[in-house]
Enzyme design. Structure first.
Site, mmCIF file in Angstrom:
data_model
loop_
_atom_site.group_PDB
_atom_site.id
_atom_site.type_symbol
_atom_site.label_atom_id
_atom_site.label_comp_id
_atom_site.label_asym_id
_atom_site.label_seq_id
_atom_site.Cartn_x
_atom_site.Cartn_y
_atom_site.Cartn_z
ATOM 1 C CG HIS A 209 -16.501 5.709 12.740
ATOM 2 N ND1 HIS A 209 -16.164 6.889 12.105
ATOM 3 C CD2 HIS A 209 -16.971 6.055 13.961
ATOM 4 C CE1 HIS A 209 -16.422 7.910 12.928
ATOM 5 N NE2 HIS A 209 -16.912 7.428 14.056
ATOM 6 C CG PHE A 210 -20.109 -0.061 9.666
ATOM 7 C CD1 PHE A 210 -19.758 -0.170 11.007
ATOM 8 C CD2 PHE A 210 -21.429 -0.324 9.305
ATOM 9 C CE1 PHE A 210 -20.704 -0.528 11.978
ATOM 10 C CE2 PHE A 210 -22.377 -0.687 10.267
ATOM 11 C CZ PHE A 210 -22.017 -0.786 11.594
ATOM 12 N NE ARG A 211 -12.585 2.095 11.386
ATOM 13 C CZ ARG A 211 -12.479 3.213 12.076
ATOM 14 N NH1 ARG A 211 -12.730 4.382 11.500
ATOM 15 N NH2 ARG A 211 -12.122 3.199 13.326
ATOM 16 C CG ASN B 72 -14.062 8.715 9.970
ATOM 17 O OD1 ASN B 72 -15.145 8.153 9.862
ATOM 18 N ND2 ASN B 72 -13.290 8.574 11.031
ATOM 19 C CG ASP C 287 -17.794 7.086 17.966
ATOM 20 O OD1 ASP C 287 -17.638 6.976 16.733
ATOM 21 O OD2 ASP C 287 -17.064 7.802 18.672
ATOM 22 C CG HIS D 66 -15.382 14.464 16.900
ATOM 23 N ND1 HIS D 66 -15.178 13.115 17.084
ATOM 24 C CD2 HIS D 66 -14.514 15.092 17.723
ATOM 25 C CE1 HIS D 66 -14.227 12.939 17.993
ATOM 26 N NE2 HIS D 66 -13.786 14.126 18.387
ATOM 27 C CG HIS E 118 -18.855 11.247 20.129
ATOM 28 N ND1 HIS E 118 -18.570 12.576 20.081
ATOM 29 C CD2 HIS E 118 -18.250 10.702 19.047
ATOM 30 C CE1 HIS E 118 -17.834 12.828 19.021
ATOM 31 N NE2 HIS E 118 -17.629 11.711 18.372
ATOM 32 C CG HIS F 112 -8.677 1.520 15.309
ATOM 33 N ND1 HIS F 112 -8.393 2.237 14.168
ATOM 34 C CD2 HIS F 112 -9.400 2.352 16.105
ATOM 35 C CE1 HIS F 112 -8.907 3.460 14.279
ATOM 36 N NE2 HIS F 112 -9.531 3.556 15.439
HETATM 37 O O1 DOR Z 1 -12.192 7.478 18.813
HETATM 38 C C1 DOR Z 1 -12.734 7.729 17.746
HETATM 39 N N1 DOR Z 1 -12.488 6.991 16.645
HETATM 40 N N2 DOR Z 1 -13.560 8.775 17.660
HETATM 41 C C2 DOR Z 1 -14.032 9.203 16.471
HETATM 42 O O2 DOR Z 1 -14.779 10.138 16.457
HETATM 43 C C3 DOR Z 1 -13.590 8.565 15.221
HETATM 44 C C4 DOR Z 1 -13.272 7.168 15.472
HETATM 45 C C5 DOR Z 1 -12.613 6.474 14.292
HETATM 46 O O3 DOR Z 1 -13.086 6.647 13.174
HETATM 47 O O4 DOR Z 1 -11.679 5.723 14.531
#
Ligand code: DOR
Length: 444
Positions: free
Chosen positions: A62-64, A94, A300, A176, A230, A304
Site C-alpha cells: 500500500h504505497f498511498r 485503497n 502488505d 482480503h 496475508h 501510517h
Molecule cells: O492492516 C492493514 N492495513 N491491512 C490491510 O489490509 C490494509 C492496510 C492499510 O491499507 O492500511
C-alpha cells in the site's frame, strides 16, 4: 550502444540451484549465465563471497499515492524497495481515489512512470457495482476484493455481488479475507475497549477462517483463479489442501514473526488487519510455506505516521511498513537454519512472478529482466527507525539485529541501490502480465 555489466564470482541462485558463476547483463536484460571468459564488459563487478538473487517481487503493498501521501508516496516507498532488494511491487487499490476504474488505474501508472525507482503494477479494486470495469480492465495483475473492510472504504460483502464478480470476470482475483459480520459482532461485544490485544479478539480466527472458506468456495464453484492474501491462521492453511491447482496463498513477515504476546512490547506498531494471532499460528504458517500450501511471501507494506500509530486503540490505524526489511528478515532465517536461500527465492521472487503471470520476472535466466539483488549473508546490521527510507520512518523491527542484507540492487540493468545510497535517476518500468499463461500451477 549496448551497455554490458558482468557480475563475476557470485554464488548465483539459479532456478536449478546455487552455482558459483558469472552473470552478464546487456542493457536491461540478463544476456548470459556463465558467459565466455573473454566477453567484453563495460563494467565488471567482483562479487566474491556474495550471493546474487533475483530481485524480490512483492505482490502486496500500500504505497498511498494518490491521496494519502502524508503516510507514504511512490518516491519514498520505491527508494525503500531498492534498499530492501524489492525490484517489483504490486500495489493495492485503497488509495484516494480508490483504484476502481480504468481511468484511475491509468492515472496511477502515469504517476508511477514518473516516480518509481523499481518496477510497478496496480490492482483494480472491486466494489458492489463496478463489475463492468473489472471485466474489461487492462494493464493490471488482477482484481482485489476486500471481502472484509480494512483501511479505507472498499468492501464487497454481499453474496450476489461476489458471485457476479467471480462469474463475469476473467482476471485473477485476490482478496482480503476477514468476515465482516464476525468482525462487526465482535466489535459490538468489545464496545468501548481501549485494550489493544482486543484487536486480535475482534479480528479473530473465526473471522479469517469464515471469509477464506467463503472465498475458496466462490473460486471453486466458478473455476476462477484466486490468491489468498496475508493468511494469518494455521487453520486457513488446512483449507488449501483440497484447492491445489486453482488457488495460491500468501504469508507476510508480521504474521510469521509476531504473535499476540508481542503486543505488550510493540503496542500498536503491530496492529494489523488481519490481526496478529498466536505463536502456534506463526508456526503453522511456516509449516504451510514448507509444505507448499502457501507459495508466496509478501509484505502488505501499509505505513501510517508515527503520530497516527501513537493514538490510543481503537483510533490507532492498522498497518505497518516492511519493504525495506522483508528480505533481510528472511535471510536472517536462512542464517538461523530455519529455511534455505532457495526457498526464500522461491517464496519471494519466482512464485509471485508466476502467480501474476509476469513476463520475464522472478528468475536469473538468460532473457529475463536484469532485476537483481546482491546480498551479503554475513553482514549483521540492526534495523533502526531513523535509517528507514520509507516516509513514516519507523519499523516494528527497530532494534533487531539481522544477519544478511542487500548490498546492491539492479532494476532492469541499472544500479538503483548500492552501499552508500540510492541512484535517484533510476526508474522502473510497468510490469507486463501475460494472463494466458494461466498462473502458478500452469507454469510448474
Ligand atoms: O492492516 C492493514 N492495513 N491491512 C490491510 O489490509 C490494509 C492496510 C492499510 O491499507 O492500511
Amino acid at each position: 550502444m549496448t551497455h554490458r555489466t558482468c557480475i563475476r564470482n557470485a554464488r548465483v541462485v539459479l532456478p536449478t540451484g546455487i552455482e558459483s558463476t558469472s552473470v552478464l547483463i546487456e542493457d536491461e536484460q540478463i544476456a548470459a549465465i556463465d558467459p565466455a571468459s573473454h566477453s567484453r564488459a563495460d563494467e565488471t563487478i567482483d562479487a566474491s563471497g556474495l550471493y546474487l538473487l533475483p530481485g524480490v517481487v512483492d505482490d502486496q503493498v500500500h504505497f498511498r499515492e494518490p491521496g494519502l501521501t502524508h503516510k507514504e508516496d511512490l518516491e519514498h516507498a520505491t527508494r525503500a524497495c531498492a534498499k530492501g532488494g524489492v525490484t517489483t511491487f504490486l500495489e493495492m487499490p485503497n488509495t484516494k481515489p480508490n483504484t476502481i476504474t480504468q481511468t484511475a488505474l491509468d492515472e496511477k501508472l502515469r504517476l508511477a512512470a514518473a516516480k518509481c525507482r523499481v518496477n510497478y503494477g496496480f490492482y483494480i479494486g472491486a466494489t458492489p457495482d463496478n463489475v463492468g470495469e473489472l471485466a474489461t480492465a487492462q494493464r493490471t495483475p488482477g482484481i482485489k476484493i476486500f471481502i472484509g473492510s480494512s483501511t479505507g472504504n472498499l468492501l464487497v460483502d454481499d453474496q450476489q455481488a461476489l458471485e457476479r464478480i467471480f462469474a463475469e470476470t476473467t482476471l485473477p482475483i485476490t482478496a482480503h479475507c476477514e468476515d465482516e459480520s464476525t468482525v462487526r459482532a465482535n466489535t459490538a461485544r468489545y464496545e468501548g475497549t481501549s485494550d489493544l490485544p482486543d484487536h486480535s479478539r475482534i479480528r479473530d480466527h473465526e473471522a479469517a477462517i469464515v471469509a477464506t472458506r467463503r472465498a475458496l468456495s466462490l473460486a471453486k464453484r466458478h473455476r476462477h483463479r484466486f490468491h489468498v492474501l496475508h493468511c494469518s491462521t494455521a487453520a486457513e492453511t488446512e483449507l488449501f489442501h483440497e484447492h491445489e491447482g486453482l488457488i495460491t496463498a500468501e504469508a507476510c513477515p508480521h504474521h510469521l514473526f509476531f504473535h499476540t504476546g508481542d503486543y505488550e512490547r510493540l503496542g500498536s506498531l503491530i496492529q494489523m488487519n488481519p490481526a496478529i494471532k498466536s505463536a502456534a499460528d506463526c508456526a503453522g504458517l511456516w509449516q504451510a510455506l514448507k509444505d507448499g500450501l502457501i507459495q508466496v511471501i509478501a509484505t502488505d507494506h501499509a505505513p501510517h505516521t508515527w503520530e497516527e500509530k501513537q493514538q490510543p486503540y481503537p483510533q490507532s490505524p492498522s498497518g505497518l511498513p516492511a519493504v525495506e526489511n522483508s528480505l533481510p528478515l528472511m535471510l536472517n532465517q536462512v542464517n538461523q537454519g530455519r529455511c534455505t536461500l532457495e526457498q526464500v527465492v522461491h517464496w519471494m521472487c519466482d512464485a509471485p512472478a508466476r502467480v501474476w503471470d509476469m513476463v520475464d520476472k522472478g528468475r536469473i535466466a538468460a532473457g529475463y529482466d536484469a532485476d537483481l539483488v546482491l546480498v551479503d549473508l554475513d553482514l549483521r546490521r540492526a534495523v533502526k527507525h531513523d535509517e528507514q527510507l520509507t516516509k513514516c520512518r519507523w519499523s516494528p523491527w527497530h532494534g533487531e539485529t539481522l544477519q544478511g542484507w542487500p548490498v546492491r540492487t539492479w532494476v532492469r540493468g541499472q544500479t538503483v541501490y548500492a552501499e552508500g545510497g540510492i541512484d535517484d535517476s533510476a526508474r522502473g518500468a510497468e510490469v507486463k502480465f501475460d494472463h494466458a499463461r494461466g498462473g502458478y500451477w500452469a507454469t510448474l
